[in-house]
Design a protein around this motif. Structure first.
Motif, PDB file in Angstrom:
ATOM      1  N   ASP A 387       0.835  -1.202   0.000  1.00  0.00           N
ATOM      2  CA  ASP A 387       0.000   0.000   0.000  1.00  0.00           C
ATOM      3  C   ASP A 387       0.873   1.257   0.000  1.00  0.00           C
ATOM      4  OD1 ASP A 387      -2.618   0.983  -0.068  1.00  0.00           O
ATOM      5  OD2 ASP A 387      -2.692   1.256   2.096  1.00  0.00           O
ATOM      6  N   ALA A 388       1.948   1.238   0.768  1.00  0.00           N
ATOM      7  CA  ALA A 388       2.845   2.398   0.816  1.00  0.00           C
ATOM      8  C   ALA A 388       3.462   2.668  -0.555  1.00  0.00           C
ATOM      9  CB  ALA A 388       3.942   2.156   1.856  1.00  0.00           C
ATOM     10  N   LEU A 389       3.882   1.600  -1.229  1.00  0.00           N
ATOM     11  CA  LEU A 389       4.463   1.767  -2.564  1.00  0.00           C
ATOM     12  C   LEU A 389       3.419   2.277  -3.551  1.00  0.00           C
ATOM     13  CD1 LEU A 389       6.636  -1.464  -2.715  1.00  0.00           C
ATOM     14  CD2 LEU A 389       7.493   0.887  -2.758  1.00  0.00           C
ATOM     15  N   ALA A 390       2.205   1.703  -3.471  1.00  0.00           N
ATOM     16  CA  ALA A 390       1.149   2.125  -4.387  1.00  0.00           C
ATOM     17  C   ALA A 390       0.771   3.586  -4.158  1.00  0.00           C
ATOM     18  CB  ALA A 390      -0.072   1.224  -4.214  1.00  0.00           C
ATOM     19  N   PHE A 391       0.760   4.007  -2.899  1.00  0.00           N
ATOM     20  CA  PHE A 391       0.448   5.401  -2.593  1.00  0.00           C
ATOM     21  C   PHE A 391       1.510   6.333  -3.172  1.00  0.00           C
ATOM     22  CE2 PHE A 391       1.525   8.852   0.459  1.00  0.00           C
ATOM     23  CZ  PHE A 391       0.489   9.711   0.129  1.00  0.00           C
ATOM     24  N   ALA A 392       2.784   5.978  -3.004  1.00  0.00           N
ATOM     25  CA  ALA A 392       3.860   6.818  -3.531  1.00  0.00           C
ATOM     26  C   ALA A 392       3.765   6.929  -5.052  1.00  0.00           C
ATOM     27  CB  ALA A 392       5.214   6.252  -3.113  1.00  0.00           C
ATOM     28  N   LEU A 393       3.504   5.789  -5.712  1.00  0.00           N
ATOM     29  CA  LEU A 393       3.404   5.801  -7.172  1.00  0.00           C
ATOM     30  C   LEU A 393       2.191   6.615  -7.628  1.00  0.00           C
ATOM     31  CD1 LEU A 393       4.523   4.818  -9.837  1.00  0.00           C
ATOM     32  CD2 LEU A 393       3.210   2.697  -9.542  1.00  0.00           C
ATOM     33  N   HIS A 394       1.070   6.444  -6.938  1.00  0.00           N
ATOM     34  CA  HIS A 394      -0.131   7.224  -7.266  1.00  0.00           C
ATOM     35  C   HIS A 394       0.143   8.724  -7.132  1.00  0.00           C
ATOM     36  CE1 HIS A 394      -4.301   8.687  -7.124  1.00  0.00           C
ATOM     37  NE2 HIS A 394      -3.929   9.370  -6.058  1.00  0.00           N
ATOM     38  N   THR A 395       0.828   9.104  -6.068  1.00  0.00           N
ATOM     39  CA  THR A 395       1.116  10.523  -5.843  1.00  0.00           C
ATOM     40  C   THR A 395       1.995  11.082  -6.956  1.00  0.00           C
ATOM     41  OG1 THR A 395       0.923  10.210  -3.451  1.00  0.00           O
ATOM     42  CG2 THR A 395       2.105  12.166  -4.204  1.00  0.00           C
ATOM     43  N   LEU A 396       3.016  10.329  -7.353  1.00  0.00           N
ATOM     44  CA  LEU A 396       3.900  10.790  -8.425  1.00  0.00           C
ATOM     45  C   LEU A 396       3.165  10.902  -9.750  1.00  0.00           C
ATOM     46  CD1 LEU A 396       7.026   8.694  -7.452  1.00  0.00           C
ATOM     47  CD2 LEU A 396       6.918  11.193  -7.506  1.00  0.00           C
ATOM     48  N   ARG A 397       2.228   9.983  -9.987  1.00  0.00           N
ATOM     49  CA  ARG A 397       1.497   9.980 -11.260  1.00  0.00           C
ATOM     50  C   ARG A 397       0.379  11.024 -11.307  1.00  0.00           C
ATOM     51  NH1 ARG A 397       0.002   3.653 -12.359  1.00  0.00           N
ATOM     52  NH2 ARG A 397       1.748   3.078 -13.701  1.00  0.00           N
ATOM     53  N   GLU A 398      -0.448  11.033 -10.236  1.00  0.00           N
ATOM     54  CA  GLU A 398      -1.710  11.764 -10.286  1.00  0.00           C
ATOM     55  C   GLU A 398      -1.658  13.174  -9.697  1.00  0.00           C
ATOM     56  OE1 GLU A 398      -4.023  10.474 -12.013  1.00  0.00           O
ATOM     57  OE2 GLU A 398      -3.041   8.524 -12.261  1.00  0.00           O
ATOM     58  N   GLU A 399      -0.940  13.358  -8.607  1.00  0.00           N
ATOM     59  CA  GLU A 399      -0.862  14.698  -8.029  1.00  0.00           C
ATOM     60  C   GLU A 399       0.549  14.949  -7.482  1.00  0.00           C
ATOM     61  OE1 GLU A 399      -3.223  15.416  -4.518  1.00  0.00           O
ATOM     62  OE2 GLU A 399      -3.847  13.332  -4.406  1.00  0.00           O
ATOM     63  N   PRO A 400       1.528  15.061  -8.396  1.00  0.00           N
ATOM     64  CA  PRO A 400       2.913  15.252  -7.959  1.00  0.00           C
ATOM     65  C   PRO A 400       3.096  16.555  -7.199  1.00  0.00           C
ATOM     66  CG  PRO A 400       2.700  15.595 -10.326  1.00  0.00           C
ATOM     67  CD  PRO A 400       1.407  15.020  -9.863  1.00  0.00           C
ATOM     68  N   PRO A 401       3.897  16.522  -6.158  1.00  0.00           N
ATOM     69  CA  PRO A 401       4.154  17.754  -5.381  1.00  0.00           C
ATOM     70  C   PRO A 401       4.755  18.842  -6.259  1.00  0.00           C
ATOM     71  CG  PRO A 401       4.930  15.805  -4.213  1.00  0.00           C
ATOM     72  CD  PRO A 401       4.582  15.351  -5.590  1.00  0.00           C
ATOM     73  N   ALA A 402       4.412  20.072  -5.956  1.00  0.00           N
ATOM     74  CA  ALA A 402       4.913  21.203  -6.754  1.00  0.00           C
ATOM     75  C   ALA A 402       6.411  21.393  -6.578  1.00  0.00           C
ATOM     76  CB  ALA A 402       4.170  22.480  -6.363  1.00  0.00           C
ATOM     77  N   GLU A 403       6.923  21.135  -5.380  1.00  0.00           N
ATOM     78  CA  GLU A 403       8.337  21.365  -5.108  1.00  0.00           C
ATOM     79  C   GLU A 403       9.182  20.265  -5.752  1.00  0.00           C
ATOM     80  OE1 GLU A 403       6.029  20.933  -2.941  1.00  0.00           O
ATOM     81  OE2 GLU A 403       5.778  22.728  -1.712  1.00  0.00           O
TER      82      GLU A 403
END
Length: 442
Positions: A387-403
């Protein structure tokens, strides 16, 4: 039943305090959090001092539609042997659903959910308990859980359900008085009536824990001091029988060692005072003796495959409503299910943060809201590390941090941990994964 005395739940964060605590006669450890070949030094020291260590499982799902997983059972047995434990404990709950029997994907609750207190649900539970008893090297005790909601069409009270379970299987009971209080607030169930119906001669030990009330709902947090109403339920129980063991559970927001020790002392005093006017066991009107531990008396109806399938379909529909956003099954309190769903998601985010603290460090204050958005409609299916890996990948794909620095840190974290083996010391593999990441737009 072996006399355990007064104990406390052992957790790594309070290991030093527990070792130094006066009057601690035994400890309980979450079974899935210890490795038999690499036991924490603190537990080894306690064990060598003669302090009993009891593994407390949370993952068997004895109340589920499927028979207990042999691999999980073997792991629990291995921990009992490694810790030289006098018994092991688990919960009367289901924790997963779906799969082949329902022709649906497997779902994980990440939490203990109530089983239907019906004759059919009881028959399935009894068979699962007998299977577990046969595979474990020491006696098994099972715990009543805190419930936010109940199943429609229930046929038994909590006390009747627990009595029947012990009567049919000979299993010991771990009675959590905080959970009895929780069910009193949340569902109107009278703790005294439950205690009146229990086979107290089957009592293995007692859990005591804290919680809090919000908007008319009691939350069994294990992160707050034990309140007076819970101590009152403990006193009710101790006025009926001398508990073989009493244990304080605390899982989060640990206070000072002195405060923990004072809370244990208060629990010990409560039991001692209540026991002065104890009514002998057997004075009540309970229908017959409970079999000896491990007797595995095969009384009552046996669960057939059709009963298991009906239970599987009901549990899958319920869990899907809680974690995947599908409609609530007929007869359930939809408001309570919404509260339970939010609690499951919040707990899931907390567990992921504890297993992968770097994620919260990288994302800062945005971690929690990001995780809640990610988890919405994405049920837990493969465990928390996945789940942690999937969350990180989802974040990079769908809503990447601005910084840019945050994106780079999150990307590097994912790269280092997404392979089967660590890529540290293997620069060629690291760069291959970076190239794949870039080519796939990840």
């Amino acid at each position: 039943m072996e006399r355990l005395g007064t104990g406390i739940g052992w957790r790594p964060a309070i290991a030093e305090a527990v070792e130094a605590m006066a009057g601690i006669e035994w400890v309980e450890v979450v079974a899935e959090n210890v490795c038999p070949g690499h036991l924490p030094d603190s537990l080894l020291r306690l064990r060598e001092r003669g302090v009993a260590v009891v593994p407390h499982g949370v993952g068997l799902g004895l109340g589920g539609a499927e028979r207990p997983d042999p691999v999980r059972l073997a792991a629990l047995a291995e921990r009992a042997e490694a810790l030289r434990s006098p018994l092991v404990t688990e919960h009367i709950a289901f924790v997963r659903a779906g799969g082949e029997r329902t022709a649906s994907r497997g779902l994980e609750a990440g939490h203990l959910l109530p089983v239907p207190r019906t004759r059919e649900g009881l028959a399935v539970l009894c068979e699962n308990v007998r299977i577990a008893q046969d595979q474990l090297p020491v006696p098994l005790a099972v715990e009543n859980i805190a419930a936010l909601f109940s199943w429609p069409g229930e046929e038994l009270t909590e006390g009747q359900f627990l009595y029947e379970l012990a009567d049919r299987t000979g299993v010991r009971l771990l009675i959590d008085v905080a959970n009895l209080h929780t069910n009193h607030v949340n569902q109107g169930e009278d703790p005294a009536a439950a205690l009146d119906a229990l086979p107290l001669e089957a009592l293995a030990y007692v859990h005591v824990a804290g919680g809090f009330e919000r908007d008319g709902v009691w939350h069994d947090s294990h992160a707050h001091p034990v309140p007076e109403p819970v101590l009152a339920v403990l006193a009710e129980l101790a006025s009926r029988v001398r508990p073989p063991g009493v244990l304080l559970e605390r899982d989060e927001r640990f206070p000072s060692a002195a405060e923990l020790e004072a809370e244990v002392a208060k629990i010990r005093r409560t039991v001692a005072v209540a026991g002065r006017d104890r009514v002998p066991v057997g004075a009540g009107a309970r229908p017959g003796p409970v079999p000896a531990p491990g007797a595995g008396a095969a009384t009552g109806p046996v669960a057939d495959e059709a009963a298991r399938t009906r239970l599987a379909l009901g549990q899958t529909a319920l869990l899907s409503a809680l974690v995947a956003g599908t409609p609530a099954p007929e007869g359930f309190d939809r408001g309570r299910l919404r509260v339970q769903s939010r609690m499951l998601t919040a707990k899931r985010g907390s567990v992921v943060a504890s297993l992968a603290p770097e994620l919260e460090q990288i994302l800062g204050d945005t971690y929690r809201p990001r995780f809640l958005r990610y988890a919405a409609g994405r049920p837990l299916t493969g465990g928390y590390r996945a789940d942690a890996l999937a969350f990180a990948l989802h974040t990079l794909r769908e809503e990447p941090p601005a910084e840019r620095a945050v994106r780079r840190a999150l990307r590097d974290w994912w790269i280092e941990r997404s392979g089967r083996a660590s890529l540290v010391g293997r620069p060629w593999a690291r760069w291959a994964r970076v190239a794949r990441f870039a080519l796939l737009g990840r």
